[in-house]
Design an enzyme around this catalytic site. Structure first.
Site, mmCIF file in Angstrom:
data_model
loop_
_atom_site.group_PDB
_atom_site.id
_atom_site.type_symbol
_atom_site.label_atom_id
_atom_site.label_comp_id
_atom_site.label_asym_id
_atom_site.label_seq_id
_atom_site.Cartn_x
_atom_site.Cartn_y
_atom_site.Cartn_z
ATOM 1 N N ASP A 174 46.691 44.405 38.309
ATOM 2 C CA ASP A 174 47.560 44.165 39.474
ATOM 3 C C ASP A 174 48.892 43.583 38.995
ATOM 4 O O ASP A 174 48.904 42.621 38.221
ATOM 5 C CB ASP A 174 46.821 43.176 40.400
ATOM 6 C CG ASP A 174 47.512 42.987 41.732
ATOM 7 O OD1 ASP A 174 48.202 43.915 42.190
ATOM 8 O OD2 ASP A 174 47.346 41.901 42.331
ATOM 9 N N HIS A 210 52.999 38.336 49.647
ATOM 10 C CA HIS A 210 51.704 37.825 49.191
ATOM 11 C C HIS A 210 51.428 36.467 49.833
ATOM 12 O O HIS A 210 52.359 35.722 50.128
ATOM 13 C CB HIS A 210 51.709 37.649 47.669
ATOM 14 C CG HIS A 210 51.771 38.950 46.925
ATOM 15 N ND1 HIS A 210 52.745 39.227 45.996
ATOM 16 C CD2 HIS A 210 50.979 40.037 46.970
ATOM 17 C CE1 HIS A 210 52.537 40.441 45.501
ATOM 18 N NE2 HIS A 210 51.479 40.953 46.069
ATOM 19 N N GLY A 211 50.162 36.165 50.021
ATOM 20 C CA GLY A 211 49.790 34.855 50.566
ATOM 21 C C GLY A 211 49.907 34.842 52.078
ATOM 22 O O GLY A 211 49.979 35.891 52.723
ATOM 23 N N THR A 239 46.511 39.978 53.203
ATOM 24 C CA THR A 239 46.040 38.784 53.923
ATOM 25 C C THR A 239 46.945 38.468 55.107
ATOM 26 O O THR A 239 48.161 38.355 54.935
ATOM 27 C CB THR A 239 46.028 37.565 52.970
ATOM 28 O OG1 THR A 239 45.097 37.826 51.931
ATOM 29 C CG2 THR A 239 45.653 36.279 53.704
HETATM 30 P P1 13P Z 1 47.344 38.666 49.442
HETATM 31 O O1 13P Z 1 47.103 37.556 48.471
HETATM 32 O O2 13P Z 1 48.407 38.335 50.420
HETATM 33 O O3 13P Z 1 46.104 39.157 50.078
HETATM 34 O O4 13P Z 1 47.958 39.878 48.586
HETATM 35 C C1 13P Z 1 47.198 40.452 47.565
HETATM 36 C C2 13P Z 1 47.998 41.407 46.776
HETATM 37 O O5 13P Z 1 48.856 42.089 47.267
HETATM 38 C C3 13P Z 1 47.690 41.528 45.352
HETATM 39 O O6 13P Z 1 48.558 42.392 44.704
#
Ligand code: 13P
Length: 287
Positions: A84, A177-178, A210
């Site tokens: 990732d 993210h987050g 998320t």
């Molecule tokens: P979240 O942590 O917001 O779920 O995002 C995960 C992500 O996109 C990892 O690449």
């Protein structure tokens, strides 16, 4: 056996559902995601960030752990092991270690450099039958307490990268993210529609899964998103279940300190979160 994410994502794009990428952090996490995928007959992508890679003892350790779990737990649904947000060097290390899929995140480079580096990885991955994710338009997120807004990708740049022959494309559409801040503007569906139009059959990737409301997830899938990444939500459910267990005072004086007992509620919580997401994304019974 680990597989490239190519077939599962092309199938998802054509069938208008999305495959979940769940980031892993340790053995419990990995086992929870694999078992949930098997129980729900769903294809799945295990995501590993470079930081999580270091934490778990290196990429080769992870490949050994995942292959071992798949054999011992008799996992037969399609599973891709995916780097990732990889750097160029990180992508090569994962390829060497035995990952079946990598992301090269060149979104912070000028577009010409992103194209050049992505192109070289298209060749390498193509020869080895591995899938490759590229990114255009950076995904925002929290850094040092400041939440940066997600960029919106330029659809022409997305087409230039898609045409290189990548397997899947992450395009920034205001996602981060987050946790999303209270004043988040929401996903830019105009950008997503324009990217989809320019890139045709290319499976699109939605990062920052998320906290995106369900109706937005469904609309994103209808506009060409075929892979959705979830990390923070599993972390939150794991932490909450562990906190409750500790606060309950459950025989921590007795056998409750046994890590197999201490981590069990978190393990079950991850399984529940992953199942909920697979149902929402529509990947159940698509293996
Ligand atoms: P979240 O942590 O917001 O779920 O995002 C995960 C992500 O996109 C990892 O690449």
């Amino acid at each position: 056996m680990l597989v490239s994410a190519k077939d599962m994502l092309n199938k998802a794009k054509a069938g208008k559902y999305a495959v979940g990428q769940f980031n892993i952090n340790n053995l419990e996490w990995t086992k929870a995601v694999l078992l949930t995928a098997q129980e729900n007959n769903s294809p799945v992508i295990l995501g590993v960030s470079e930081g999580a890679g270091k934490y778990m003892g290196g990429y080769k350790t992870i490949v050994g752990m995942v292959n071992g779990l798949m054999e011992e737990l008799k996992i037969t649904v399609p599973v891709a092991l995916h780097l990732d947000h990889g750097s160029f060097e990180g992508a090569h290390k994962c390829i060497e270690a035995g990952f079946s899929s990598v992301m090269f995140d060149g979104s912070h480079y000028p577009i010409a450099e992103n194209i050049e580096k992505t192109k070289s990885l298209v060749e390498t991955c193509g020869k080895l039958g591995l899938s490759l994710e590229a990114e255009v338009g950076s995904i925002g997120g929290e850094e040092d307490g400041v939440v940066g807004a997600g960029e919106c990708a330029d659809p022409d740049e997305c087409k230039a990268i898609a045409d290189l022959g990548v397997t899947m494309l992450a395009a920034g559409i205001g996602n981060i993210h987050g946790k999303y801040p209270a004043n988040w503007a929401g996903l830019s569906f105009d950008t997503l529609a324009a990217v989809s139009e320019k890139t045709g059959d290319m499976p699109l990737v939605l990062h920052g899964g998320t906290g995106i409301p369900e109706d937005m997830i469904k609309k994103a899938i209808s506009l060409g998103v075929a892979k959705i990444n979830v990390n923070t939500e599993c972390q939150l459910s794991f932490a909450e279940a562990t906190r409750k267990y500790i606060e309950s005072g459950k025989d921590l004086e007795g056998k409750g300190f046994d890590p197999r007992k201490l981590l069990a509620p978190g393990f079950e919580a991850i399984k529940a979160t992953v199942k909920e997401k697979m149902e929402l994304f529509g990947s159940v019974n698509q293996a």
